[in-house]
Design a protein around this motif. Structure first.
Motif, short mmCIF file in Angstrom:
data_model
loop_
_atom_site.label_atom_id
_atom_site.label_comp_id
_atom_site.label_asym_id
_atom_site.label_seq_id
_atom_site.Cartn_x
_atom_site.Cartn_y
_atom_site.Cartn_z
N THR A 107 -25.19 -13.90 -20.34
CA THR A 107 -25.46 -13.07 -21.46
C THR A 107 -26.32 -11.91 -20.81
O THR A 107 -26.18 -10.76 -21.35
CB THR A 107 -26.81 -14.05 -22.10
N TYR A 108 -26.93 -11.98 -19.53
CA TYR A 108 -27.55 -10.85 -19.09
C TYR A 108 -26.45 -9.82 -18.58
O TYR A 108 -26.76 -8.66 -18.92
CB TYR A 108 -28.64 -11.43 -17.99
N GLY B 281 -26.90 -7.27 -21.45
CA GLY B 281 -28.40 -6.94 -21.09
C GLY B 281 -29.44 -7.28 -21.71
O GLY B 281 -30.62 -6.93 -21.74
N TRP B 282 -29.21 -8.30 -22.68
CA TRP B 282 -30.49 -9.11 -23.63
C TRP B 282 -31.37 -9.94 -22.42
O TRP B 282 -30.75 -10.33 -21.53
CB TRP B 282 -30.04 -10.07 -24.55
N ASP B 283 -32.45 -9.88 -22.98
CA ASP B 283 -33.54 -10.98 -22.06
C ASP B 283 -32.79 -12.30 -22.38
O ASP B 283 -33.03 -12.73 -23.55
CB ASP B 283 -34.75 -10.66 -22.56
N PRO B 284 -32.39 -12.94 -21.31
CA PRO B 284 -31.88 -14.16 -21.43
C PRO B 284 -32.78 -15.44 -21.81
O PRO B 284 -32.59 -16.35 -22.78
CB PRO B 284 -31.06 -14.76 -20.14
#
Lengths: 369, 290
Positions: free
Chosen positions: A28-29, A33-36
């Motif tokens: 995901t990260y 780049g979302w905060d997992p």
């Protein structure tokens, strides 16, 4: 009689799930780049954070608990049933036919007839694979893969434009709507959009039935004997042929029920476009493996996978993502879980070490039950 | 009459040469893997990865050749995962294959949605030229059949490959590195399946979800019907490609039922009604070194 209280049986799947979630986080990260951690917060809220989330989790679990039981029963007979998708499709087609062709039926009889029909249709599709295995020596893995696609194409033919089940005069490749009496009754409405239907209870009952069948009946004993030692079973007077076919019938019946529950519970009609994307058979493999091929294991693993699935919707809603993104990610996590359970060598060592910390050597102890 | 020839003879010929090559690439991939003793039911997943990365890399670099390399690498990465699980960790090959199918479908479509967004890949991109309506990759597919037949049956590498698939213990005894051979074979299968996927997406110049649509499993079927031999596998692929081509142009009847022919033929072949298909002896069994 002694029974193995197996720390491994719980720890290995647990570690596999943790590891798979970690892989999901990293992925995901890296990609988005979302905060997992925030993403997993959304996941947990979406899975169990509210009554409607719990309802959604139950709804998503029901079909895959059923296909998980399907894979489990076949496993116990020594067969790998990768044909859950096809058996589910045969089941849902028959359920759909019952749902649109019989008119309105009184009381609960309609949906019950539809589910029984689905179980029989799925069961026969499964039994065909069992028969080809024992009578002709055709490996059930390849046979069930082929039967999956024959089922998809058959359903697409029935529902395609001008097909026998397609709604007359419509330009959409779908059947007409199911009778209301064929749709699964709702027993819990945590919010106006979440309707928890009896399919959930069907899955629970099925798990109980599977536990009783495998562990407490003569047939279950025979299925396990054939799975463990077919030659010894034959020598002991059992018909391996008959038991294999029966086991595959039961396996197919569970998958057929799974297809019917997903369809009569969630959809209003049979749709051609739904057929090729059905994945509950594959998800059932993940469920059964994670559940260590036991009935109650399938129940818990199915609930966990269902929770991941409804949690994915939570991620999507919290991040206003394009529809489907989080579901794909959950697919990856399911796959990684299967892979990790498959290569359980690593996790078995790890779990032995963990159990070792608590002063028990070798990981598993024998105790009297 | 002329129209009949145009539509049916040329049309069907071109349709066959559109539908068969992905099967040929992937089935040859399956041949390498299974000849080494590793079942690869995940050809479908590796093709899906190839289909996506061919387009993605071609868009990024402006070159379909690099796109093909990207497709092969994507297939190889998934195949390497399969090899690690099944060869090193002796995981059940069907379980690992199932995992790879799930991972590939999820990962590729996840990437497709996040990298290309809802509108999909750009309309303009570099794809292999199609002189006379036939992709340049078609001769490549045919050449690979010949190359595979040569490598598998006429070279020391092929002999080693077959020996680890038939009798790994004996191969190990005479000094063949069973693990290494199986790694190489599985990774080759990923590269070829990736090419097969690239053919599918390049053919329509875009990637769409579920576009591989069972072709990986038809390739597996062709491998079985062709009895794990390159030239018979080629003919099985051509037959299955022809039946898909026929289904796509049928003015009457049901294309769906026609499309189920490959699967039905495979069942008949597996059930031994037309000459039994026998897999390499050690296929599906993990090898444990002593």
């Amino acid at each position: 009689m002694t029974r193995r209280i197996n720390a491994e049986a719980i720890l290995v799947p647990f570690l596999a799930v943790i590891a798979a979630m970690a892989v999901g986080m990293v992925l995901t990260y890296l990609v988005t780049g979302w905060d997992p951690f925030a993403a997993y917060g959304s996941l947990i809220r979406g899975a169990v954070g509210s009554p409607s989330a719990i309802g959604a989790t139950m709804l998503r679990s029901a079909p895959i608990i059923l296909t998980g039981l399907s894979v489990m029963v076949a496993f116990r007979a020594g067969l790998f049933n990768i044909g859950g998708n096809g058996q589910a499709i045969m089941g849902l087609i028959l359920a759909g036919v019952v749902g649109i062709k019989l008119g309105s039926l009184p009381g609960a009889s309609h949906w019950i007839v539809a589910l029984v029909g689905a179980a029989i249709a799925g069961g026969l599709w499964g039994a065909l694979a069992g028969f080809l295995k024992v009578a002709r020596g055709a490996h059930e893995v390849v046979v069930t893969i082929m039967l999956n696609y024959i089922a998809i194409r058959f359903g697409e033919y029935l529902l395609g434009l001008g097909g026998p089940l397609q709604e007359k005069g419509s330009s959409i490749p779908a059947s007409k709507s199911f009778e209301t009496s064929a749709q699964l009754p709702v027993f819990w409405r945590p919010d106006p959009f979440t309707e928890v239907h009896v399919g959930v209870l069907v899955a629970l009952l099925a798990a109980g039935f599977a536990w009783f069948l495998i562990g407490r009946t003569a047939l279950g004993y025979q299925i396990r004997a054939v799975g463990l030692q077919p030659d010894a079973a034959e020598y002991g007077g059992m018909s391996v042929t008959k038991i294999t076919v029966i086991a595959m019938f039961i396996a197919g019946a569970f998958a057929g029920l799974g297809g019917a529950v997903a369809t009569l519970g969630e959809l209003e009609r049979l749709q051609k476009s739904e057929l090729a994307v059905i994945q509950i058979g594959f998800a059932g493999i993940a469920v059964s493996l994670l559940g260590r091929n036991t009935a109650f294991g399938c129940l818990f693993a199915g609930l966990l996978m269902g929770a991941l699935d409804s949690g994915a919707v939570g991620i999507q809603n919290d991040n206003t993502l394009p529809s489907g993104v989080a579901t794909k990610l959950i697919g990856v996590i399911q796959g990684v879980i299967v892979l990790f359970v498959g290569i359980d060598l690593v996790f078995r060592r790890l779990s032995n070490r963990i159990v070792g910390v608590f002063g028990e050597r070798g990981g598993s102890g024998m105790v009297k039950s | 009459m002329e129209q009949f020839i145009d539509v049916w003879i040329f049309g069907l010929g071109i349709a066959t040469l559109t539908y068969a090559p992905p099967l040929i690439f992937a089935a040859l991939g399956g041949l390498f893997s299974e000849r080494s003793g590793i079942v690869n039911i995940a050809l479908e997943g590796m093709m899906t990865a190839g289909a996506f990365f061919a387009i993605y890399v071609s868009v990024q670099t402006g070159s379909w050749v690099i796109g093909l390399v990207g497709a092969m690498l994507a297939g190889m990465a998934l195949a390497a995962l399969h090899a690690v699980a099944t060869v090193t960790f002796q995981a059940d090959q069907i379980v690992s294959g199932t995992a790879i199918i799930l991972i590939a479908a999820g990962l590729v479509n996840f990437l497709n949605l996040t990298l290309f967004g809802a509108e999909g890949s750009p309309a303009e991109l570099s794809t292999p030229p199609k002189p006379g309506g036939v992709s340049l990759l078609v001769p490549l597919a045919l050449a690979l059949v010949a190359l595979t037949a040569f490598v598998v049956f006429k070279t020391p590498f092929g002999l080693r490959l077959r020996s680890v698939g038939e009798h790994p213990r004996a191969a190990d005894t005479v000094g063949i590195n069973v693990y290494r051979m199986r790694y190489i074979a599985v990774i080759i299968s990923g590269a070829l399946a990736g090419l097969g996927g690239a053919f599918i997406s390049f053919n329509v110049s875009s990637y769409t979800e579920n576009m591989v649509a069972g072709n990986g499993f038809i390739a597996l079927a062709a491998l079985i019907v062709g009895k794990w031999k390159p030239v018979p596998v080629l003919f099985a692929c051509l037959l299955f490609g022809f039946s898909q081509g026929l289904a796509s142009r049928l003015p009457f009847g049901s294309p769906e039922l026609l499309n189920s022919i490959p699967y039905i033929i495979t069942l008949v072949a597996l059930a031994g009604f037309v000459g039994k298909s026998v897999a390499p002896a050690a296929v599906g069994k993990p090898y444990v070194k002593h």
